[in-house]
Motif scaffolding. Structure first.
Motif, PDB file in Angstrom:
ATOM      1  N   VAL A  38       1.815  -0.706  -0.746  1.00  0.00           N
ATOM      2  CA  VAL A  38       2.617   1.358  -0.603  1.00  0.00           C
ATOM      3  C   VAL A  38       1.050   1.454   1.461  1.00  0.00           C
ATOM      4  O   VAL A  38       2.204   1.964   2.163  1.00  0.00           O
ATOM      5  CB  VAL A  38       1.128   2.117  -0.935  1.00  0.00           C
ATOM      6  N   MET A  39       0.745   0.505   1.693  1.00  0.00           N
ATOM      7  CA  MET A  39      -0.235   0.710   3.355  1.00  0.00           C
ATOM      8  C   MET A  39       1.165  -0.006   3.890  1.00  0.00           C
ATOM      9  O   MET A  39       1.152   0.772   5.404  1.00  0.00           O
ATOM     10  CB  MET A  39      -1.506   0.211   3.140  1.00  0.00           C
ATOM     11  N   LEU A  41       3.948  -0.157   3.368  1.00  0.00           N
ATOM     12  CA  LEU A  41       5.503   0.039   4.001  1.00  0.00           C
ATOM     13  C   LEU A  41       5.126   1.230   4.576  1.00  0.00           C
ATOM     14  O   LEU A  41       6.098   1.855   5.654  1.00  0.00           O
ATOM     15  CB  LEU A  41       5.766   0.210   2.393  1.00  0.00           C
ATOM     16  N   TRP A  42       4.119   2.265   4.476  1.00  0.00           N
ATOM     17  CA  TRP A  42       3.399   2.997   5.235  1.00  0.00           C
ATOM     18  C   TRP A  42       3.874   2.757   7.237  1.00  0.00           C
ATOM     19  O   TRP A  42       4.046   3.375   7.827  1.00  0.00           O
ATOM     20  CB  TRP A  42       1.926   3.666   4.954  1.00  0.00           C
ATOM     21  N   VAL A  43       3.751   1.929   7.283  1.00  0.00           N
ATOM     22  CA  VAL A  43       3.722   1.264   8.933  1.00  0.00           C
ATOM     23  C   VAL A  43       5.119   0.379   9.081  1.00  0.00           C
ATOM     24  O   VAL A  43       5.872   0.919  10.290  1.00  0.00           O
ATOM     25  CB  VAL A  43       2.398   0.187   9.123  1.00  0.00           C
TER      26      VAL A  43
END
Lengths: 291, 364
Positions: A38-39, A41-43
């Motif tokens: 998730v982290m 993908l966030w970036v």
């Protein structure tokens, strides 16, 4: 009946216990990976979208829903961006500012880092803290008096003003990074050089420098990226002689969307490449998780 | 000619810790002096001050007649071998050895000649093009030694040069080092905490404790006549035996009594009659025979606790009146745990120590 076969009983208990623990372990790992994904993908998702839009024909920008897989490669947007008024000039300014910042902060910061690494002087720990605390000072509050000062010095609206400011901003990192690099060069080597006919300066240049050079290069790149990305001070301290981020920020609202995407990618790419190149040193500095 | 004179050297760390405390020592030209002591005794600090890497708070250092106290290391005509070897990782073996010569602006041809000579001396010739990371610990050690001796220094300083080598390598290199230094005839100071190294290498040993030199003499002197209980316990394996005895007059003769048994004591100890003393005796200077029923007045009786075969000899750990004693006997001696032994120490090897100050009372 219960105690008829105690060995088997405990064996079963043990197995089920181990299975439970194993399940929990697997769950924990899955959660960790989920979080990391998730982290990431966030970036990564915005970076990805920016990249494919920047290299697509201009009308793709307005399309909705977005295409995840680009259909057509085009440098049209990039071409438009690079040839817009002021972009090349501010790009050149950005590079100059970053280079001056790099040189200044190394000349001033590296000796401080060396002193922190080698000498046990009085107040070393407070000094280390004070260096870092300069970062806590808001740039907004710093910039207005600085703008006034630079006006009286006659270097307002010049790359030198921005470079000086960036040097001040980069200094804490330069000092702390170089100090950690110098610490990693064993003091014995320097002392051995001293007993073999070197003056302290010669020992530094012939033994410490060659060994510290890769780390110093990494620190320089870090400074470069810091200056390359900095926009706030650059906006306040310049009107005409803008750096690239300041220029982009200034014309952003009056620009077509494909220009924005091209600009975003153009700003992003060098930082990513540089950080990728020096990640080994940054990990070493901020605590290595695994090699 | 490079004798070394240390005059009242004191080093204070953090304004209170006296790492080296008023040390004076004279080392003759071509002498091999070992500074021996437990960790933290100040031996390395003393050497670093001779090298010029530390500055003494008080005292003067004189090398070859010239006061070098205020000179930087490069002007002292010394070379040092570091405990960590400190081989420059960014240079080849050749460049490491040649480093000092290059700094001294020696001619190219001479650099090559002397470097190759030094490498030959420590058997590094096949490795001249290698980097430190491609060398074994022993080879790195050789680079450090070659780098120091190629300078042909007036004084060679070595700080625990063997402590990072494994046991076998250490034994081999110790002998090699002894040969090398004997050939070079350089005044050498060698720091170690290993008493075997000190005994086998040194012309003289300076035993240090708490920043002071507590005894300085030839290995044999230090071994046979330890000036304090500490030195006797520190040097030798097994360490010297120390027995608490009481000096009494029996029939007009002085005897050192241990329980009901006693040994004749020299008449010079008369001043200490009716007082407790420490009796020091080396394990190999005691003759042990199983007690055959008749308990003699001369000699001590010990109960055997442990018997350890050391190869050529056997180490017997026993107990006399609650006090431990170690005796070295022939490997084939018929001694088993539980057997009572009659011990006859060689009387001229007995050493007497004050029970309070723990210093030797010289009786001959």
């Amino acid at each position: 009946m219960r105690n008829a076969n105690p060995a088997r009983e405990t064996g079963d208990d043990f197995r089920s216990l181990r299975q439970a623990r194993g399940r929990r372990h697997t769950l924990g790992r899955a959660g960790l990976y989920l979080l990391a994904t998730v982290m990431a993908l966030w970036v990564l998702a915005p970076i990805y979208l920016i990249t494919i839009t920047a290299f697509s024909p201009r009308d793709v920008v307005r399309e909705y829903p977005k295409q995840v897989i680009p259909r057509e490669f085009s440098v049209e947007s990039m071409d438009f961006f690079v040839n817009s008024t002021g972009v090349l000039g501010s790009l050149w300014n950005s590079v100059l500012v970053a280079l001056i910042t790099l040189v200044l902060s190394t000349i001033i910061g590296a000796p401080a880092g060396y002193a922190l690494a080698r000498f046990a002087f009085k107040g070393r720990d407070p000094y280390r803290l004070v260096i870092l605390s300069t970062r806590a000072f808001p740039i907004v509050i710093l910039s207005i008096p600085l703008a006034v000062t630079f006006l009286t010095w006659g270097i307002y609206d010049s790359i030198y003003a921005v470079a000086l400011m960036h040097t001040a901003l980069a200094m804490p990192f330069t000092v702390l990074i170089t100090s950690s690099i110098f610490v990693s060069v064993p003091h014995d080597l320097e002392e051995a050089a001293l007993t073999l006919g070197c003056t302290p300066l010669q020992a530094f240049l012939r033994v410490v420098m060659p060994l510290a050079l890769p780390g110093l290069a990494a620190a320089s790149i870090f400074t470069f990226v810091l200056s390359w990305n900095e926009v706030f001070a650059a906006v306040i301290l310049t009107l005409q002689e803008r750096t690239l981020p300041a220029h982009v920020l200034g014309v952003l609202t009056s620009s077509p969307p494909h220009f924005r995407f091209a600009a975003a990618w153009f700003m992003l790419a060098p930082s990513l490449i540089f950080i990728f190149l020096i990640r080994r040193y940054l990990l070493g500095l901020w605590g290595r998780i695994s090699r | 000619m490079a004798n070394i004179e240390l005059r009242g050297i004191t080093k204070i760390f953090d304004k209170k810790v006296r790492a080296v405390n008023d040390v004076s020592l004279t080392i003759a030209d071509q002498e091999f002096m070992v500074l021996l002591g437990p960790s933290g005794c100040g031996k390395t600090t003393l050497m670093r001050m001779i090298a010029g890497l530390e500055y003494p708070e008080a005292g003067r250092i004189v090398i070859g007649g010239g006061d070098v106290t205020d000179l930087p290391p490069r002007k002292r005509n010394i070379s040092m071998v570091f405990q960590s070897y400190a081989v420059f990782p960014h240079l080849t073996v050749f460049d490491n050895i040649a480093f000092g010569l290059k700094m001294n602006k020696t001619g190219k041809a001479e650099i090559v000649r002397r470097t190759e000579e030094a490498a030959e001396l420590v058997q590094l010739s096949p490795y001249l093009e290698r980097y430190s990371a491609q060398l074994s610990g022993g080879q790195r050690q050789r680079v450090a030694v070659a780098r120091a001796i190629v300078m042909e220094p007036a004084v060679l300083l070595m700080d625990e040069p063997l402590s990072n080598l494994d046991a076998l390598l250490r034994l081999n290199f110790r002998a090699e080092l002894k040969r090398l230094v004997a050939e070079l005839k350089t005044t050498t100071i060698y720091v170690t905490h290993d008493q075997v190294e000190a005994m086998s290498l040194g012309d003289r040993i300076a035993v240090m404790r708490d920043g002071k030199i507590v005894q300085c003499g030839t290995p044999m002197e230090v071994y046979e006549r330890p000036a304090t209980e500490f030195i006797g316990g520190f040097i030798g394996s097994p360490p010297m035996n120390f027995l608490k005895v009481r000096l009494e007059r029996v029939d007009g003769e002085l005897r050192a009594m241990l329980g009901s048994h006693g040994l004749p004591a020299p008449a010079m100890l008369a001043d200490h009659a009716d007082r407790d003393l420490l009796l020091g005796i080396r394990a190999e200077n005691i003759e042990a025979t199983p007690v055959d029923g008749v308990a003699s007045q001369d000699g001590l009786v010990s109960k055997t606790l442990v018997v350890e075969l050391l190869g050529a000899q056997m180490l017997v750990t026993g107990e006399i009146d609650g006090q431990g004693i170690k005796v070295l006997v022939r490997a084939d001696a018929p001694i088993k745990p539980g057997v009572d032994l009659l011990l006859h120490p060689e009387l001229d090897k007995l050493r007497w120590f004050d029970a309070e100050s723990r210093n030797e009372i010289v009786v001959s």
